[in-house]
Design an enzyme around this catalytic site. Structure first.
Site, PDB file in Angstrom:
ATOM      1  N   CYS A   1       0.934  -1.176   0.102  1.00 40.39           N
ATOM      2  CA  CYS A   1       0.057   0.010  -0.085  1.00 40.39           C
ATOM      3  C   CYS A   1       1.016   1.167   0.113  1.00 40.39           C
ATOM      4  O   CYS A   1       1.439   1.459   0.989  1.00 40.39           O
ATOM      5  CB  CYS A   1      -1.027  -0.066   1.105  1.00 40.39           C
ATOM      6  SG  CYS A   1      -1.619   1.471   1.344  1.00 40.39           S
TER       7      CYS A   1
ATOM      8  N   CYS B   1      -0.681   4.312   2.367  1.00 39.71           N
ATOM      9  CA  CYS B   1      -0.629   4.401   3.675  1.00 39.71           C
ATOM     10  C   CYS B   1      -0.258   2.945   4.305  1.00 39.71           C
ATOM     11  O   CYS B   1       0.866   2.596   3.920  1.00 39.71           O
ATOM     12  CB  CYS B   1      -2.118   4.910   4.052  1.00 39.71           C
ATOM     13  SG  CYS B   1      -3.702   3.949   3.409  1.00 39.71           S
ATOM     14  N   SER B   2      -1.128   2.042   4.592  1.00 35.34           N
ATOM     15  CA  SER B   2      -0.975   0.840   5.057  1.00 35.34           C
ATOM     16  C   SER B   2      -1.784  -0.282   4.975  1.00 35.34           C
ATOM     17  O   SER B   2      -1.863  -1.166   5.897  1.00 35.34           O
ATOM     18  CB  SER B   2      -0.435   1.029   6.528  1.00 35.34           C
ATOM     19  OG  SER B   2      -1.699   1.454   7.298  1.00 35.34           O
ATOM     20  N   CYS B   3      -2.503  -0.194   3.850  1.00 37.64           N
ATOM     21  CA  CYS B   3      -3.756  -1.000   3.760  1.00 37.64           C
ATOM     22  C   CYS B   3      -3.242  -2.704   3.724  1.00 37.64           C
ATOM     23  O   CYS B   3      -2.266  -2.846   2.987  1.00 37.64           O
ATOM     24  CB  CYS B   3      -4.507  -0.826   2.360  1.00 37.64           C
ATOM     25  SG  CYS B   3      -5.219   0.897   2.525  1.00 37.64           S
TER      26      CYS B   3
END
Lengths: 115, 108, 216
Positions: free
Chosen positions: C119, C122-124
């Protein structure tokens, strides 16, 4: 909404909150179609990474209809179709890219134009 | 927005640091920051995209210098104050109060 | 101020600096305490719910969930087909549903194709099957580099693929969450589903690794 209580945590996490919408919308693009990503630079929230803006990819799959995040960040719930678009390494990175690598990016319909 | 969060293709970060047998959280403040963020999200006063946009508004230099849960904490405080749950002044005051208590405790 | 930090985070300080994980300012620790104390005082947060949220992701939801899904796909061709055609439903057969895994897609590794997930924005990450992401997955170097030089990243993780293998990197820029279905390792024809699941590492399901070999 009420305060999240300990006894409701497990159910809330199991349930989640999907951004997928039951609403059907016509698909502007089909799998296999070449598309160009918009070159836009909004000051507020968007989910088009800079590295794909202006680049050409091929629609790999139609993911269905989801809440459009750019509007959702302003509190508006707008339905829009989402596609997975395939870009080759050379398209994205020029001579430093590799033809045997590809990046698949989930992009909303309004980010894309036919190529 | 063209913030520091939009990292794809950026150069110069060096190797990917991995940690063998990494714990889920590295400190108690990370656990609490994570859980408070989820618990406050459940109120429905903001959505996930608003949370992301809040984290993206961290100053780019600071975003790159700080750790992941510090991004979360920044976003959480921004939303809490923007939505009127807390004011910056009361947060700062409570921080001073806790620091004073901790200090008094360690001296006794 | 440093005194508070050492006092509040205890031995974790050493762990953080050893791994070059950015050390939090003492102010960060104080800020979290202040927010919790104010929100609890105002009745906006139930401290027991915070404990429950933490315990869920620290002890109950993690990559062992995803490993069960992968092992089932290895032994049951009909399950594999369901997983590849409707991942959310197939994964829900195990009861793994909900937050950050509402809309799942499984991408299958083959002798010709190796998949990796990131991702960049962000941090999906698919929480119901993998738990919370490791620090490196959320870090700037991984997010910046894997889309531009996936082979170099994979080599850094200790894996070199043949030149004719295509690498596909899936950037989770929307609400679809990706899980890699790795190839079943050779020499595992006698292993049952449970033993196979033990070979499936978290990194194999992100695509930055491969499953363990049964002799290793």
């Amino acid at each position: 909404m009420p305060v999240l209580k300990a006894e409701n945590v497990a159910a809330a996490l199991r349930e989640g909150s999907t951004a997928r919408l039951a609403q059907d919308l016509p698909a502007r693009f089909v799998c296999g179609q070449r598309v160009r990503v918009a070159n836009i630079n909004p000051q507020d929230h968007t989910r088009i990474p800079r590295y794909v803006r202006g680049h050409v990819g091929v629609v790999d799959s139609d993911q269905g209809v989801f809440i459009f995040p750019d509007a959702h960040a302003r509190g508006e719930k707008v339905a829009q179709r989402l596609y997975s678009v395939r870009f080759t390494g050379t398209e994205l990175w020029g001579p430093q890219g590799k033809a045997d690598t590809a990046v698949y990016v989930d992009l909303f319909e309004s980010y894309l134009a036919p190529q | 927005m063209n913030g520091a969060h939009d990292l794809g293709g950026m150069h110069g970060f060096g190797p990917i640091n991995r940690e063998p047998d990494e714990p889920v959280f590295h400190a108690e403040w990370e656990r609490r920051a994570f859980a408070i963020t989820l618990a406050m999200g459940a109120h429905g006063a903001w959505n996930l995209d608003m949370s992301r946009y809040a984290r993206e508004r961290m100053e780019p230099g600071e975003y790159l210098r700080t750790s992941y849960y510090e991004h979360w904490l920044f976003g959480l405080q921004l939303l809490l104050t923007e939505k009127g749950f807390l004011s910056e002044a009361e947060i700062e005051q409570r921080m001073r109060d806790i620091a004073d208590e901790t200090n008094a405790g360690s001296e006794s | 101020m440093f005194v508070y930090h050492a006092k509040l985070t205890g031995c974790r300080t050493e762990v953080l600096s050893k791994h070059k994980h950015n050390e939090p300012l003492p102010e960060t620790v104080l800020r979290v305490k202040a927010l919790e104390s104010l929100l609890v005082e105002k009745g906006l947060v139930d401290p027991a719910a915070l404990d429950e949220l933490i315990d869920t992701y620290e002890t109950r939801i993690g990559p062992r969930n995803g490993a069960k899904v992968v092992a089932r796909a290895w032994v049951d061709p009909a399950y594999r087909d369901r997983l590849l055609s409707d991942a959310s439903a197939a994964i829900a057969e195990f009861g793994f549903t909900g937050r950050q895994g509402e809309d799942m897609v499984v991408v299958e590794n083959t002798p010709q194709v190796h998949n990796m997930v990131v991702c960049t924005l962000c941090s999906c990450y698919p929480w119901p099957v993998l738990g919370l992401p490791p620090v490196w997955y959320k870090s700037a170097p991984y997010r910046a580099r894997v889309v531009a030089e996936p082979r170099a990243v994979l080599a850094e993780f200790g894996y070199t693929l043949a030149d004719d293998v295509e690498i596909r990197v899936w950037d989770s820029t929307a609400e679809v969450r990706y899980l890699v279905l790795p190839m079943r390792p050779a020499g595992t024809q006698d292993l049952d589903e449970e033993l196979l699941a033990e070979l499936v590492t978290r990194d194999a399901m992100i695509g930055t690794g491969l499953p363990r070999s049964p002799r290793a």
